[in-house]
Scaffold this motif. Structure first.
Motif, PDB file in Angstrom:
ATOM      1  N   GLY A   1       0.796  -1.233   0.000  1.00 38.59           N
ATOM      2  CA  GLY A   1       0.000   0.000   0.000  1.00 38.59           C
ATOM      3  C   GLY A   1       0.826   1.279   0.000  1.00 38.59           C
ATOM      4  O   GLY A   1       0.350   2.321  -0.465  1.00 38.59           O
ATOM      5  N   VAL A   2       2.041   1.207   0.520  1.00 39.00           N
ATOM      6  CA  VAL A   2       2.888   2.414   0.556  1.00 39.00           C
ATOM      7  C   VAL A   2       3.970   2.385  -0.534  1.00 39.00           C
ATOM      8  O   VAL A   2       4.921   3.159  -0.505  1.00 39.00           O
ATOM      9  CB  VAL A   2       3.545   2.633   1.948  1.00 39.00           C
ATOM     10  N   THR A   3       3.815   1.461  -1.478  1.00 40.41           N
ATOM     11  CA  THR A   3       4.795   1.313  -2.568  1.00 40.41           C
ATOM     12  C   THR A   3       4.136   1.712  -3.889  1.00 40.41           C
ATOM     13  O   THR A   3       3.084   1.169  -4.246  1.00 40.41           O
ATOM     14  CB  THR A   3       5.302  -0.153  -2.638  1.00 40.41           C
ATOM     15  N   ALA A   4       4.755   2.644  -4.582  1.00 41.31           N
ATOM     16  CA  ALA A   4       4.146   3.164  -5.819  1.00 41.31           C
ATOM     17  C   ALA A   4       3.832   2.044  -6.806  1.00 41.31           C
ATOM     18  O   ALA A   4       2.793   2.063  -7.458  1.00 41.31           O
ATOM     19  CB  ALA A   4       5.073   4.204  -6.453  1.00 41.31           C
ATOM     20  N   LEU A   5       4.716   1.057  -6.902  1.00 42.66           N
ATOM     21  CA  LEU A   5       4.480  -0.020  -7.862  1.00 42.66           C
ATOM     22  C   LEU A   5       3.559  -1.106  -7.304  1.00 42.66           C
ATOM     23  O   LEU A   5       3.320  -2.124  -7.956  1.00 42.66           O
ATOM     24  CB  LEU A   5       5.808  -0.604  -8.356  1.00 42.66           C
ATOM     25  N   GLY A   6       3.054  -0.914  -6.061  1.00 39.64           N
ATOM     26  CA  GLY A   6       1.916  -1.682  -5.577  1.00 39.64           C
ATOM     27  C   GLY A   6       2.141  -3.091  -5.070  1.00 39.64           C
ATOM     28  O   GLY A   6       1.197  -3.876  -4.966  1.00 39.64           O
TER      29      GLY A   6
END
Ligand code: NDP
Length: 253
Positions: free
Chosen positions: A212-217
């Motif tokens: 959730g806190v990672t741009a690439l998901g």
């Protein structure tokens, strides 16, 4: 023909280190790897490297025990001298490490000492003692963590040591430049390994939070990291020096 390059990777027997040595071997680099407690896993990695056509050997090393480093360096040097005629290596990758999850208020002196020994003092003195045996033009790669840039509750004792290693790396780049040795940091985001009891891989709440806190998901995988370390050991990467390269899929942007 180019001379055969050799990488020494601490903690190359599992997780990220294992992925690093496999990717280094795929680039035609021979491997000296270390394990701390699990020799069996290390020997499996040695066999994997050999199946890729490169030479490999595993030695035991506790990177938290600086007193053992002279003996270790001698052991590696004797082996390499016998096999290659020289005790030297080209690449040192300071990867070995253990986790600590404890709120700042509850973190003990013993826990801080353990983090200091493994994540900072070990990196400092292994690099210092290996230095005479790193060929001019070689590379040093220190493994930090996204947690040196952003703060997660419970990682004060660990994250601060990774921060220290990042500062140390800039000093290494400065002082070793005259020998043509580049020093860089690779800072992985949260990756699915055994690290910290396999939390990122096995705890769905933690894994979902990271995604959730990672741009690439998603959470990272070992294979997201090893190739970057191997690239830093190539001729193409020769001008990258004194840098912190975060490999996190864009965590906490
Ligand atoms: P793993 O737990 O999967 O593997 C750790 C490796 O380090 C093993 O080879 C282990 O050997 C060795 N090791 C552990 N303690 C010591 C010690 N005291 N002395 C020497 N070797 C030791 O961890 P990862 O692969 O996930 O972590 C590798 C590095 O990446 C660490 O520096 C970690 O801080 C960093 N990192 C990890 C992240 C993650 O989410 N996984 C994120 C950011 C950074 P043995 O099995 O024999 O004990």
């Amino acid at each position: 023909m180019d001379t055969q390059k050799i990488a020494l990777v601490t903690g190359g027997s599992r997780g990220l280190g294992r992925n690093m040595v496999v990717n280094l071997a795929k680039k035609g680099i021979d491997i000296v790897l270390t394990y701390n407690t699990n020799r069996q896993e290390a020997e499996k990695v040695v066999a994997e490297i050999e199946s890729l056509g490169q030479k490999a050997i595993a030695f035991q090393l506790d990177t938290g025990n600086v007193k053992s480093f002279d003996g270790f360096i001698q052991q590696v040097g004797e082996h390499l001298r016998e096999k290659t005629g020289s005790p030297n290596i080209d690449f040192l990758i300071n990867n070995a490490g253990t986790a600590l999850y404890a709120p700042f208020a509850d973190t003990t002196e013993e826990q801080v000492d353990a983090m200091f020994n493994i994540h900072y003092k070990g990196v400092f003195f292994l690099t210092q003692k290996a230095l005479p045996f790193i060929n001019d033009g070689g590379r040093i790669i220190n493994i930090s963590s996204g947690l040196a840039r952003f703060a997660f509750v419970g990682s004060a004792g660990y994250g601060a040591m990774k921060g220290a290693v990042e500062v140390l790396t800039r000093y290494l780049a400065k002082e070793l430049g005259p020998r043509g040795i580049a020093a860089n940091v690779v800072a992985p985001g949260a990756i699915e390994t055994d690290f910290g009891g396999g939390q990122v891989r096995d705890n769905k709440d933690v894994n979902d939070h990271v995604a959730g806190v990672t741009a690439l998901g998603r959470a990272g995988l070992p294979d997201d990291i090893g190739g970057v370390v191997a690239f830093l050991c190539t001729e193409e990467a020769r001008w990258i020096n004194g840098q912190r390269i975060e490999v996190s899929g864009g965590m906490m942007l």
